[in-house]
Design a protein around this motif. Sequence first.
Motif, PDB file in Angstrom:
ATOM      1  N   PRO A 469     -69.790  47.862   0.938  1.00 37.69           N
ATOM      2  CA  PRO A 469     -70.161  48.766  -0.160  1.00 37.69           C
ATOM      3  C   PRO A 469     -70.478  50.177   0.329  1.00 37.69           C
ATOM      4  N   LEU A 470     -70.971  50.273   1.565  1.00 35.95           N
ATOM      5  CA  LEU A 470     -71.320  51.590   2.094  1.00 35.95           C
ATOM      6  C   LEU A 470     -70.079  52.459   2.291  1.00 35.95           C
ATOM      7  N   THR A 471     -68.933  51.842   2.582  1.00 40.34           N
ATOM      8  CA  THR A 471     -67.697  52.604   2.763  1.00 40.34           C
ATOM      9  C   THR A 471     -67.350  53.381   1.499  1.00 40.34           C
ATOM     10  N   PHE A 472     -67.524  52.754   0.343  1.00 39.02           N
ATOM     11  CA  PHE A 472     -67.256  53.451  -0.921  1.00 39.02           C
ATOM     12  C   PHE A 472     -68.196  54.638  -1.091  1.00 39.02           C
ATOM     13  N   ILE A 473     -69.445  54.466  -0.690  1.00 38.99           N
ATOM     14  CA  ILE A 473     -70.406  55.563  -0.771  1.00 38.99           C
ATOM     15  C   ILE A 473     -69.949  56.731   0.084  1.00 38.99           C
ATOM     16  N   LEU A 474     -69.466  56.443   1.292  1.00 38.20           N
ATOM     17  CA  LEU A 474     -69.002  57.507   2.194  1.00 38.20           C
ATOM     18  C   LEU A 474     -67.766  58.209   1.651  1.00 38.20           C
ATOM     19  N   LEU A 475     -66.885  57.470   0.997  1.00 39.51           N
ATOM     20  CA  LEU A 475     -65.683  58.089   0.421  1.00 39.51           C
ATOM     21  C   LEU A 475     -66.069  59.043  -0.715  1.00 39.51           C
ATOM     22  N   VAL A 476     -66.993  58.612  -1.570  1.00 37.42           N
ATOM     23  CA  VAL A 476     -67.472  59.497  -2.640  1.00 37.42           C
ATOM     24  C   VAL A 476     -68.210  60.695  -2.043  1.00 37.42           C
ATOM     25  N   MET A 477     -68.948  60.453  -0.968  1.00 36.51           N
ATOM     26  CA  MET A 477     -69.653  61.536  -0.283  1.00 36.51           C
ATOM     27  C   MET A 477     -68.677  62.615   0.206  1.00 36.51           C
ATOM     28  N   SER A 478     -67.541  62.201   0.723  1.00 39.61           N
ATOM     29  CA  SER A 478     -66.535  63.153   1.201  1.00 39.61           C
ATOM     30  C   SER A 478     -66.018  64.019   0.065  1.00 39.61           C
ATOM     31  N   ILE A 479     -65.775  63.393  -1.088  1.00 34.44           N
ATOM     32  CA  ILE A 479     -65.342  64.156  -2.259  1.00 34.44           C
ATOM     33  C   ILE A 479     -66.430  65.147  -2.670  1.00 34.44           C
ATOM     34  N   GLY A 480     -67.683  64.700  -2.617  1.00 36.24           N
ATOM     35  CA  GLY A 480     -68.802  65.577  -2.969  1.00 36.24           C
ATOM     36  C   GLY A 480     -68.924  66.768  -2.037  1.00 36.24           C
ATOM     37  N   ILE A 481     -68.668  66.555  -0.735  1.00 34.84           N
ATOM     38  CA  ILE A 481     -68.723  67.660   0.234  1.00 34.84           C
ATOM     39  C   ILE A 481     -67.710  68.728  -0.129  1.00 34.84           C
ATOM     40  N   LEU A 482     -66.476  68.317  -0.397  1.00 27.97           N
ATOM     41  CA  LEU A 482     -65.438  69.296  -0.760  1.00 27.97           C
ATOM     42  C   LEU A 482     -65.799  70.032  -2.044  1.00 27.97           C
ATOM     43  N   LYS A 483     -66.322  69.296  -2.995  1.00 31.40           N
ATOM     44  CA  LYS A 483     -66.659  69.904  -4.281  1.00 31.40           C
ATOM     45  C   LYS A 483     -67.765  70.948  -4.138  1.00 31.40           C
ATOM     46  N   ILE A 484     -68.811  70.627  -3.393  1.00 27.44           N
ATOM     47  CA  ILE A 484     -69.927  71.560  -3.242  1.00 27.44           C
ATOM     48  C   ILE A 484     -69.552  72.727  -2.342  1.00 27.44           C
ATOM     49  N   PHE A 485     -68.680  72.488  -1.346  1.00 31.56           N
ATOM     50  CA  PHE A 485     -68.232  73.577  -0.474  1.00 31.56           C
ATOM     51  C   PHE A 485     -67.376  74.574  -1.250  1.00 31.56           C
ATOM     52  N   LYS A 486     -66.568  74.085  -2.166  1.00 28.67           N
ATOM     53  CA  LYS A 486     -65.756  74.987  -2.988  1.00 28.67           C
ATOM     54  C   LYS A 486     -66.667  75.862  -3.848  1.00 28.67           C
ATOM     55  N   THR A 487     -67.693  75.264  -4.401  1.00 26.23           N
ATOM     56  CA  THR A 487     -68.674  76.016  -5.192  1.00 26.23           C
ATOM     57  C   THR A 487     -69.361  77.065  -4.328  1.00 26.23           C
ATOM     58  N   GLU A 488     -69.712  76.679  -3.104  1.00 28.81           N
ATOM     59  CA  GLU A 488     -70.378  77.600  -2.181  1.00 28.81           C
ATOM     60  C   GLU A 488     -69.509  78.817  -1.874  1.00 28.81           C
ATOM     61  N   MET A 489     -68.215  78.571  -1.621  1.00 25.45           N
ATOM     62  CA  MET A 489     -67.324  79.660  -1.233  1.00 25.45           C
ATOM     63  C   MET A 489     -67.066  80.610  -2.408  1.00 25.45           C
ATOM     64  N   LYS A 490     -67.106  80.092  -3.621  1.00 23.76           N
ATOM     65  CA  LYS A 490     -66.890  80.959  -4.783  1.00 23.76           C
ATOM     66  C   LYS A 490     -68.013  81.955  -4.961  1.00 23.76           C
ATOM     67  N   LYS A 491     -69.209  81.611  -4.448  1.00 19.60           N
ATOM     68  CA  LYS A 491     -70.363  82.498  -4.592  1.00 19.60           C
ATOM     69  C   LYS A 491     -70.382  83.603  -3.544  1.00 19.60           C
ATOM     70  N   THR A 492     -69.561  83.457  -2.483  1.00 19.57           N
ATOM     71  CA  THR A 492     -69.584  84.452  -1.398  1.00 19.57           C
ATOM     72  C   THR A 492     -68.431  85.437  -1.519  1.00 19.57           C
TER      73      THR A 492
END
Length: 492
Positions: A469-492
């Motif tokens: 079950p933890l593997t699924f959590i890590l896969l969703v975590m990876s998607i979350g990293i990309l999503k939040i990084f895109k938001t971060e770059m739009k602010k700079t």
Amino acid sequence: MKNLTITYKISAVIALLFVIWGSFFPDQLGNMMNIAQAFFLRTFGWFYNLSASFFLLFTLFLIFSKYGKIKLGKDHDRPEFSRATWFALLFSAGMGIGLLFYGVSEPVSHYAAPPVGEGSTEQSALIALRYTYLHWGFHAWAIYAVVALALAYFKFRRGAPGLMSATLSPVLGDKVKGPVGYVIDIISVFATIFGVCASLGLGAQQINAGLGYLLDIPVNFTVQVIIIAIITVLFILSASTGIQRGIKYLSNTNMILATILLITMLIVGPTLFLLNLFTHTLGEYIQNLPQMGLRIFPFDEQRAEWTQGWTIFYWAWWISWSPFVGMFIARVSKGRTVREFTIAVLIVPTLVCAFWFCVFGGTGINLDLVEGVEVAQQSLETGLFFVYEHLPFGGVLSVVTVLLITTFFITSADSATFVLGMQTTEGSMNPSNFIKISWGLILSASAIVLMASGGLQALQTAIIVSAFPLTFILLVMSIGILKIFKTEMKKT
């Protein structure tokens, strides 16, 4: 008790029930473990393989992407630890006991029984080291890097709690603050418990083997329980002093002892042969990395079993360790950029691990293949000490090794109590001594129960099941990293 979190209460109760079950019905627990292991390895091996390869590709993407300049902290934050201390902390929390337990035994085991071709040949010796590098190399550290990166970013830059659930907020939103978040954190707690239990079990077995070699102490379960009990007292004392004192000093001690041991082995072993072997096998490892990382042998049941018992088990082990190692690495990585962090965590430890296994495993293989010493006939926990018998200063090396295993044992368990404390106190950076001590006792009790229920196989099963079950959590975590990084770059 009223100040304890829901995550702590539920996790502690389930863990205690597990310990009670294993204490009163060890055979029943062992049978359940065997059934679970067979099912998960046979049914989901492909899933573990694909997931581990994805995490490696994901970290490589981050290194070369525009997101590399994002800082794991506020813009003015500076690293808390020097690079030397940072690496020492990383290694001590990462794979310390495993490097010693498997340093000789895994390469020699693959040399005698490789996944392809005949065993005990020059070609199988090269294959053995390639696959050992695979199991302890880029894939493993990529898994750690993903979790540590997410935790460090959300904690130090976004001010979120240091919890696994918090890193999924870009995908799950406010659901991470309710029952869904509790489930995520509880899954992470149990993956951590079972992942660390395996190291505690390996450490106890090898300390026992070393003491048996040095002092003729019997090698059995009773002695190993006594060892775990003594070490438990030591690591609880260390954990109660805090990271800046106990864990930091022990980690630096580990690094010094491990470096001395590695250099000594290189000098007293076949030095030129080992250097040539490392250069050759490192190139083969990099060249064959995609194929080895995805190999599963769908038409060959015997070779498929080899992959399940080694490669897939390792992917599950590293995934189950990822909340523990990732949270600890995140804790000591404030102020570093995404690119600096990812390069360091991915590349430097991989090279060091590969060189370690080449020196120790290559020495064992050379003794077996060239000098006719039957290293491959030894058990996993005694292989290292058997090799020492055929080297200069073998007694001294054995003493240093037992001491190093002990300090690695303490720091791994020490770090685990700190991380479990964080996970069950809403991400507190300073969990109370009560929380850390209670998790220390649960860790040790769980390790003893699993060893009594089936030894190393039971430890492996607990890892494989908890990692799913933890593997699924890590896969969703990876998607979350990309999503939040895109938001971060739009602010700079």
